[in-house]
Every structure is written in structure tokens, then in C-alpha cells.
Design an enzyme around this catalytic site. Structure first.
Site, PDB file in Angstrom:
ATOM      1  CG  ASP A   1      -2.162   0.903   0.951  1.00 33.77           C
ATOM      2  OD1 ASP A   1      -2.089   1.762   0.052  1.00 33.77           O
ATOM      3  OD2 ASP A   1      -3.165   0.768   1.666  1.00 33.77           O
TER       4      ASP A   1
HETATM    5  C1  BGC Z   1      -4.972   3.332   0.010  1.00 32.95           C
HETATM    6  C2  BGC Z   1      -5.092   2.339  -1.121  1.00 32.95           C
HETATM    7  C3  BGC Z   1      -4.916   3.054  -2.439  1.00 32.95           C
HETATM    8  C4  BGC Z   1      -3.575   3.770  -2.440  1.00 32.95           C
HETATM    9  C5  BGC Z   1      -3.289   4.501  -3.731  1.00 32.95           C
HETATM   10  C6  BGC Z   1      -3.740   4.209  -0.093  1.00 32.95           C
HETATM   11  O1  BGC Z   1      -3.832   5.286   0.778  1.00 32.95           O
HETATM   12  O2  BGC Z   1      -4.979   2.655   1.244  1.00 32.95           O
HETATM   13  O3  BGC Z   1      -6.331   1.684  -1.060  1.00 32.95           O
HETATM   14  O4  BGC Z   1      -5.028   2.159  -3.504  1.00 32.95           O
HETATM   15  O5  BGC Z   1      -3.572   4.723  -1.387  1.00 32.95           O
HETATM   16  O6  BGC Z   1      -4.098   5.617  -3.876  1.00 32.95           O
END
Ligand code: BGC
Length: 661
Positions: free
Chosen positions: A233
Site C-alpha cells: 500500500d
Molecule cells: C490506500 C489504497 C490506495 C492507495 C493509492 C492508499 O492510501 O490505502 O487503497 O489504492 O492509497 O491511492
């Protein structure tokens, strides 16, 4: 990989081998981290363009694509549709939108279990139940990948709260992992061959997900047979010990930018120190190249964005997910006798489809039909919207949380399960002024409603996407018959919730969250404790009525066999509609503490008035199983099991019992 025959598979492996043989160590290390916020490097010598990853679970995020795209209803709404076919269609549409913005990886679906109603991201996730989760996630992943791009199922694993999400580690039993939190990931790998998985911010049983060898290597790769890549993530690897520990644990790509743990220079230093081997670098890179080379061939021309077909799908998804929670005196639908309709409440003309609304699940759509606009557009001749509820034939209050001020947002949890006080007051005042008061909740998570008995009808619209206003109006005026069912329990109060027995369970104690409730999550807990709930799991009313009869099931279930359960469902009312027939299995004298009943199958059936359909379920033996902590294996105990078929977890229409063993 899915869609590849064995010779294509062999070719793909050869391509990956060749690529690896043509890369220097330096090249290889530089590929393990991203380059921009939402892309990797390109690799000219291998003819690979940069791999582009875009959010997200309910449409393509503006922040990741810089394009306006179709905003579909959010995950919890899809959960409420209980419709796997719709999930599949949705997957195809999202993939086409992703392709149209040049993406190769779609960062979704988001499938964490709804453990606490306060989780800021409940609106993105599907449900509190592992079976419903699997049955929706699998076709969704298949739909996305049928278009040649990768789905990225997230967040692996046990990422069930936003409060301190990067700091906490979750202490959870093997049994709860197996029965509740991991089945959806396992199903996505085994049944849909998902091409990528996102490692979550939190830790599980001590190790941060990005360096959790038990999750990423042992379970995902060795046990489930995962062949795609694991991406961190965004910035999640920050909490890990080193690049080597992530690499050995099975993290294939660190995002975003040039990485923190996988920064080329620091990886090189660790390599020179002997912290990992060249073979381990190849093992980390191969799965990434496998997907990268495959998705690189997708032509942008195959994409479609903001098409009428996608907008129509967004409408259908909203119409199928809106859930009628209460309907005293058939307050809904409104008919021609309602000439003056009071429309009130702060959510009536609020837009929800905007960049980063709710966090990374935010989508900026080219237009959005608000509830008020939907109602106005659908008004019959002579009918008008008024302000004073005491002088109206019916009053509709649009209430709810919204993404910005009150919660339903990534990065933080809600503080309470209540609506803001001024909204509760508005509901009460309106109800006092007009007996036909209808509350429409535009919201993504369970709410406390001690005003429920004051109002006639309650409609849960979730976050219904850019076509939501039209779908709401069509349900309000009876053009569409509601067929959504709750994918999460609505407890009477927060304290009743399984995760809210103590601070150590939520929000956690010294950065550790103890899942002391074990497998008793959602209705599994409320049933065990015999708690009265506001609206049970699986609940949702219709404008028609259904009758179930002629249940046919064998009295014996022989080990090794499947059990067939059949019944007849009839639409006994005056309008067409859909019922979700739900099958729960209840062990009668379990040897270990088990949930009193668990959902084991369901089917959404559309019927014309008077139509009768035979519904059939086939249960595999695994439906009986629980994870035995003594033997560390699934176990099916012989004995008597009750079968309950009904319209919700607490509305059994037919029952029987079967002897297994
Ligand atoms: C989130 C993810 C997301 C990623 C990219 C993170 O803050 O937890 O779900 O895909 O950002 O935007």
C-alpha cells in the site's frame, strides 16, 4: 495465469526468464520500486512501457488518472446488491475505464471485512460475511481481468480500521484468519487467479504486512498458489525493518515514487552486505514481470470511459443496492395522490463523486444526479416539491454522513455511530409535522437510529454513485422495486458491536489491536449473544411479497458428498421484484464454540407477479467445516445441522435439519 492455456503459460515463463537474463542487477533492483505516484519505470531494453496503476474500487480515481470517469456506487452498495453477476459486469466496466486512461493495474476490489461500524472505509468494503465477500469478489476480479489488465485485491490483510492504521499490529487467532478474514483473498487467488495483491498498512500477529512472510509467502504463494505480484500500500513499507526483510517476505513492488525500503541505492547496499541473494532478487522480480509483460499488450483503444452503457450500469447498481429498511403503512412508494412532497435534509443536494472524497476511493464523475435533482426529474404531472413538511402529502429527509466532515473516509474512523445531532433533530421535527416521513440515508456504514420508530419509512441509499439520484427517485415513486439486502448488521448501539467490548479490541492497546472476539464477527456475534439488533444482516424489504415452500433436502448428508437443497419461491404480490433467498447452516451440538448460524449460500431471484421459480443450492462438505485449532486443519464434525432458508439472517421462512456423518 487466468485465460492462458498451458502453452501460453510456458511461453510467458520463458519470456520472464529471458527478461531476467537480459537485466543487470542494478536494473533489477531499480524495478522493485515505483517511479511516480501511480506508475513504475519503463524498461526500454525490454520494450516494457511504464506500468500504470490506478485507483480504485468504485471507479477510476481522478487523483490517479487526472480524468473524470464513471462513478459507480461504492463497495458496500455492491455488497447490498447480493448480485454476483452484477459484480462481474462492474468488473468489466471498471477495467474498460482503466484501460481508457492508460492503466494496467486497477487497485481494487477492496474487500476487508467490516469488523467495526466505525471503520472510515466501511463504505468501500463489501460486507461483514466471508461467503458474501467471496461470491462478489471472485466475479469482480474475473470481470476486471477478462479485459487483460490486473485486478489488485486489497488490503492484505486484516486492515479493518483506519485509526492508527500504519502503527497497529493486529493480534488475531488462526481460526479467525481462516474462517473470517482470509477466505476472500484465498478465493480471489484460487478461483479468479488474481494478478496482484496489495499488502496493507497494519501488521498481523507481529509483522508488518509488507514484510510478513507468513502472509505473503507461506499463505499467498505456497498455500493458495498465487503467481502474481504483491504491491505495498502507498508508503506502507515505511513501517518495515529493511528492504531485505520485505524482499524475503515476498513484497514484489514498493509504491509509490522511488520507494523507501526498495530505493535502489539502499537495496544495493543491503545486497553488498549479503542481506539477500541474486536468486532472491529474481524471485521477487519474476512475478512482477509476469504481470507487467502480460498487461503491457493491452491497447488503450480497447478502453471505454463515461459511456452511456457504463452510466446505465451505475444506475442499475444503485437501483439494485438501495435497501428498504422500514416501510410502515406502505409509506413507499409514493403514488399520484402525493402532490406536494417536502424534500429536506443536508444530503438532498450534496455531491459525493468528487476527487478524493472518501480518500483514494474518490471518483470525479462528469456529472452527478443528486437526490433532489432525481426527485424533481421524476415528479408526475401536477406534483411539486415544497419546503414545509406540515403542508405536504409526504416528506423526505435526506440524511447521512458524507465523506468529508463526519466520516466515511479513508485515514480516520468515525467517532460515533450516530448521525450529526442537527440531522436527528430535523428527522424528529419532520416526523412530528408529517406522518408520512421517509428518511433516505446517503451513507456508507451502519448508523444508530433511535428515531427509527418516529418515521414511516427508511431507505438506505449507501453512496449510490453518479446516477444515484435517479435510482433513489425511481424507488421512491415505485418505478423500481427495491431489492437490496444489508451486507452488514445495523446494531442498536455501538456498544453491542463485537469489536467494542474493550479498548484492547478497538482502537487497540499500545498499538496492538486484539481480536478477542475471534470468529464472532457481525451477525455471528449478535446471534451468539441473542442481541436485539436494529436491522439484521441480510434484511431488506420489497414492494411485493414472496413465499417460499416445498423445501426438499435429504435427511442424511454422507461425507464426501454435496447436499442439494431445493425450494420454490413465488412472487405473491402485485409487482415484479427480486428476493435474495439466503441459506444458513446451524450446527446443533457443536464440539467447539461456533457461530449459531452461518450464511452458506444465497441466490437473488427476479420474479414477475405470480411467477414461481425453483431455487436450488448445492452445498459442498466444506460448508460444514470450522478451523480446528488443535489439529490445525479444517474439520467437519458429524452430527445434526439445522438448515434455515429465509429473507434475512433473522427471518427464516423454511427450515429443516440434516444429519451429517
Ligand atoms: C490506500 C489504497 C490506495 C492507495 C493509492 C492508499 O492510501 O490505502 O487503497 O489504492 O492509497 O491511492
Amino acid at each position: 495465469m487466468d485465460g492462458e492455456n498451458s502453452s501460453e503459460h510456458g511461453d510467458r515463463e520463458q519470456i520472464v526468464e529471458e527478461m531476467l537474463s537480459r537485466l543487470t542487477l542494478d536494473d533489477k533492483l531499480s524495478l522493485l520500486a515505483g517511479k511516480g505516484l501511480f506508475r513504475t519505470r519503463s524498461l526500454a531494453q525490454l520494450g516494457l512501457p511504464a506500468m500504470k496503476l490506478v485507483d480504485g474500487p468504485r471507479g477510476i480515481g481522478w487523483h490517479s488518472s487526472l480524468r473524470r470517469c464513471t462513478a459507480f456506487p461504492t463497495g458496500i452498495a455492491l455488497g447490498a446488491s447480493w448480485n454476483p453477476d452484477l459484480a462481474g459486469e462492474f468488473g468489466v466496466a471498471m477495467a474498460r475505464e482503466a484501460i481508457a486512461v492508460g492503466a494496467h493495474v486497477l487497485l481494487g476490489p477492496a474487500v476487508n471485512i467490516c469488523r467495526t461500524p466505525l471503520n472510515g472505509r466501511t463504505f468501500e468494503y463489501l460486507t461483514e460475511d466471508p461467503l458474501l465477500n467471496c461470491r462478489l469478489a471472485v466475479p469482480l476480479v474475473r470481470g476486471i481481468q477478462s479485459q487483460g489488465i490486473a485486478a489488485c485485491i486489497k488490503h492484505f490483510a486484516v486492515n479493518n480500521q483506519e485509526a492508527q492504521r500504519s502503527r497497529i499490529t493486529v493480534q488475531v487467532s488462526e481460526r479467525a484468519l481462516r474462517e473470517i478474514y482470509l477466505p476472500v483473498f484465498e478465493a480471489a487467488v484460487r478461483e479468479a487467479d488474481v494478478w496482484s495483491v496489495m499488502a496493507a498498512y497494519n501488521g498481523v500477529n507481529g509483522d508488518a504486512c509488507c514484510e510478513n512472510g507468513d502472509l505473503l509467502q507461506q499463505r499467498l504463494r505456497r498455500e493458495y498458489g498465487f503467481r502474481g505480484f504483491v504491491v505495498s500500500d502507498w508508503f506502507a513499507a515505511r513501517r518495515t525493518r529493511s528492504g531485505a526483510s520485505c524482499l524475503k517476505a515476498g513484497l514484489n513492488l514498493e509504491m509509490p515514487l522511488g520507494g523507501l525500503r526498495y530505493r535502489r541505492a539502499s537495496l544495493l547496499r543491503e545486497f553488498k552486505q549479503g542481506d539477500f541473494t541474486a536468486q532472491e532478487v529474481d524471485a521477487a522480480l519474476a512475478p512482477l514481470l509476469r504481470v507487467w509483460s502480460r498487461t503491457a499488450t493491452v491497447s488503450r483503444a480497447a478502453g471505454q470511459r463515461n459511456t452511456p452503457a457504463h452510466q446505465e450500469l451505475a444506475y442499475r447498481m444503485a437501483a439494485e443496492s438501495i435497501t428498504l429498511l422500514q416501510n410502515a403503512n406502505q409509506a413507499l412508494p409514493l403514488d399520484d395522490t402525493c402532490q406536494r412532497i417536502a424534500v429536506l435534509g443536508p444530503r438532498a443536494s450534496k455531491r459525493n463523486c468528487r476527487p478524493l472524497y472518501g480518500g483514494s476511493a474518490g471518483v470525479w464523475s462528469p456529472y452527478e444526479i443528486t437526490p433532489l435533482q432525481g426527485i424533481r426529474d421524476a415528479l408526475g404531472p401536477g406534483c411539486r416539491v415544497v419546503e414545509d413538511p406540515s403542508r405536504a402529502d409526504a416528506a423526505i429527509v435526506f440524511a447521512g454522513l458524507g465523506h468529508r466532515v463526519h466520516g466515511d473516509c479513508e485515514g480516520r474512523d468515525r467517532q460515533t455511530m450516530r448521525l450529526p445531532a442537527e440531522q436527528e433533530q430535523l428527522i424528529r421535527e419532520t416526523a412530528a409535522a408529517n406522518p408520512r416521513t421517509i428518511v433516505v440515508l446517503v451513507s456508507g456504514s451502519p448508523l444508530e437510529m433511535d428515531w427509527a420508530e418516529d418515521v414511516a419509512a427508511i431507505l438506505m441509499a449507501w453512496y449510490p454513485g453518479m446516477e444515484g439520484g435517479r435510482a433513489i427517485a425511481d424507488i421512491v415513486f415505485g418505478k423500481v422495486n427495491p431489492s437490496g439486502k444489508l451486507p452488514v448488521t445495523f446494531p442498536r448501539s455501538l456498544g453491542d458491536s463485537p469489536a467494542h467490548g474493550s479498548e484492547r479490541q478497538y482502537p487497540g492497546d499500545s498499538a496492538t489491536v486484539h481480536y478477542d472476539e475471534g470468529v464472532f464477527v457481525g451477525y455471528r456475534h449478535f446471534d451468539r449473544e441473542h442481541l436485539d439488533v436494529l436491522f439484521p444482516f441480510g434484511h431488506g424489504l420489497s414492494y411485493t411479497s414472496f413465499t417460499c415452500r416445498d423445501l426438499a433436502v435429504n435427511a442424511h448428508w454422507q461425507p464426501g458428498e454435496t447436499l442439494t437443497v431445493a425450494l420454490k419461491l413465488e412472487n405473491t404480490g402485485a409487482v415484479a421484484g427480486a428476493e435474495v433467498v439466503q441459506l444458513y447452516l446451524a450446527p446443533q451440538a457443536p464440539r467447539v464454540p461456533r457461530p449459531p448460524q452461518e450464511l452458506k449460500a444465497f441466490q437473488k431471484v427476479f420474479l414477475q407477479p405470480g411467477e414461481i421459480r425453483e431455487v436450488e443450492f448445492r452445498l459442498e462438505e466444506k460448508a460444514l467445516a470450522y478451523w480446528c485449532e488443535q489439529t490445525n486443519a479444517w474439520r467437519c464434525d458429524p452430527g445434526q445441522y439445522a438448515l434455515r432458508l429465509g429473507a434475512s439472517s433473522r427471518d427464516t421462512r423454511l427450515s429443516s435439519s440434516v444429519l451429517y456423518g
